[in-house]
Design a protein around this motif. Structure first.
Motif, short mmCIF file in Angstrom:
data_model
loop_
_atom_site.label_atom_id
_atom_site.label_comp_id
_atom_site.label_asym_id
_atom_site.label_seq_id
_atom_site.Cartn_x
_atom_site.Cartn_y
_atom_site.Cartn_z
N ILE A 65 0.02 10.25 4.66
CA ILE A 65 -1.38 9.44 4.47
C ILE A 65 -1.63 8.56 5.53
O ILE A 65 -0.87 8.08 6.43
N ASP A 66 -3.03 8.19 5.83
CA ASP A 66 -3.46 7.69 6.96
C ASP A 66 -2.98 6.01 6.87
O ASP A 66 -2.56 5.71 5.85
N PRO A 67 -3.06 5.24 7.99
CA PRO A 67 -2.48 3.95 8.14
C PRO A 67 -3.04 3.06 7.00
O PRO A 67 -2.16 2.27 6.47
N HIS A 68 -4.52 3.13 6.85
CA HIS A 68 -4.58 2.16 5.72
C HIS A 68 -4.17 2.42 4.54
O HIS A 68 -4.01 1.62 3.53
N GLY A 69 -4.12 3.72 4.07
CA GLY A 69 -3.83 4.26 2.83
C GLY A 69 -2.17 3.83 2.99
O GLY A 69 -1.59 3.49 1.65
N ARG A 70 -1.32 3.93 3.80
CA ARG A 70 0.21 3.76 3.97
C ARG A 70 0.20 2.30 3.60
O ARG A 70 1.19 2.13 2.68
N ARG A 71 -0.48 1.36 4.11
CA ARG A 71 -0.21 -0.17 3.88
C ARG A 71 -0.64 -0.35 2.31
O ARG A 71 -0.08 -1.19 1.63
N HIS A 72 -1.76 0.60 1.70
CA HIS A 72 -2.00 0.31 0.45
C HIS A 72 -0.72 0.83 -0.66
O HIS A 72 -0.33 0.13 -1.42
N VAL A 73 0.02 1.84 -0.23
CA VAL A 73 1.13 2.38 -0.77
C VAL A 73 2.24 1.25 -0.79
O VAL A 73 2.82 0.96 -1.74
#
Length: 334
Positions: A194-202
């Motif tokens: 998962i990309d950095p933005h998606g990682r923060r979302h998770v």
């Protein structure tokens, strides 16, 4: 068949009554009073002559996030399979909210959500179709449409799984693990791919779930993820628990010191005797002195007196990665 598929297929079916929000109550299935979300005691597992787990014990409290770290082959997946009821241990036991994964499987599947590292999502289906289908396995599921939005799948909800990126499939797999309102989550590499933005979302979603009392055990190779998300870190290596503590305490346990750099040949024994502190060679003209930062002037003065050139000095503040590398170091590594 993936880990998630096995657990979901065993779950009891029921009408898919929509709910207004992902953060509404978790499952209220009758459970013993205040059990650990996950309790593992003395797990022993062997595959032939290979010992995969040797007396592994760990626990996860309700509302706690525990990161299980370890190199490839450390035993993380084997431990997860025992907790999910997919592998009977040769010794010891695992419990989920006090339930035996084998003997109490029907009750356990109502409260345990599992996300495998390799998602078992049907490639011809869409995320929304999958969530609606899986919701029918549970008497009181989360609203699939709300879950699509909360997992960040709104833009791809109607696309076939086979057309999605790896990170989008991962978020779909996480959403599937949440659809039954689990009180316990078992996540294998939840932000892998998962990309950095998606990682923060998770990470934000996991924090919300923990705040709602969900106990979470996640395996990860990301030291940054463990440090940022986990309340507790368990380091597993060669089937043995090497450490079990908070990220901050583990980092502090590595000790602090001074890192020195010099282009000259250093008389480490003389420096150690003068400072009355151990001096360790790190290679490449780098040295570690077991001393605090307030002794930097004293170290610099020794170099000035002896004529040895000092090209760099700084305080060494170990982080979780330093601790992990020391705990899992191999004898054949440089």
């Amino acid at each position: 068949m993936g880990l998630l598929q096995v657990v979901c297929r065993a779950a009891p079916c029921g009408p898919a009554a929509p709910q207004p929000s992902v953060r509404v109550r978790v499952s209220s299935a009758a459970m013993p009073a205040h059990p650990a979300a996950i309790a593992v005691e003395g797990l022993e597992v062997s595959y032939g002559a290979h010992r995969a787990l040797s007396g592994v014990s760990l626990s996860v409290a309700p509302g706690e996030v525990v990161a299980l770290l370890g190199p490839n082959g450390a035993g993380k997946t084997t431990a997860a399979r025992c907790i999910a009821g997919m592998r009977r241990p040769d010794g010891g036991n695992a419990r989920v909210l006090g339930l035996d994964p084998a003997a109490d499987r029907d009750r356990m599947t109502r409260v345990l959500g599992v996300m495998p590292q390799t998602p078992g999502c049907h490639r011809q289906a869409t995320p929304r179709e999958l969530l609606r289908t899986h919701a029918r396995f549970f008497a009181d599921p989360l609203d699939p449409d709300e879950l699509v939005a909360r997992a960040g799948l709104g833009e791809v909800a109607r696309r076939r799984i086979r057309t999605l990126s790896g990170g989008e499939v991962q978020r779909c797999s996480l959403a599937l693990a949440l659809v039954g309102r689990p009180r316990v989550l078992l996540l294998d590499e939840p932000s892998s791919g998962i990309d950095p933005h998606g990682r923060r979302h998770v990470w934000g979603l996991l924090a919300e779930l923990a705040a709602d009392g969900v106990g979470i055990l996640m395996t990860t190779h990301s030291l940054d993820e463990a440090a940022r998300v986990a309340d507790t870190v368990v380091v597993l290596d060669r089937g043995v628990v090497r450490a079990w503590d908070t990220p901050a305490s583990l980092s502090a346990s590595a000790g602090r010191g001074l890192l020195l750099e010099t282009p000259d040949e250093l008389d480490a024994d003389a420096l150690a005797a003068d400072l009355r502190s151990p001096v360790e060679a790190l290679g490449g003209g780098r040295w570690r002195v077991d001393a605090t930062s307030d002794r930097i002037p004293e170290v610099a003065a020794w170099f000035a007196r002896t004529g040895c050139r000092l090209s760099g000095i700084r305080a060494d503040v170990p982080d979780l990665e330093d601790v992990y590398l020391r705990l899992t170091a191999r004898e054949d590594e440089p």
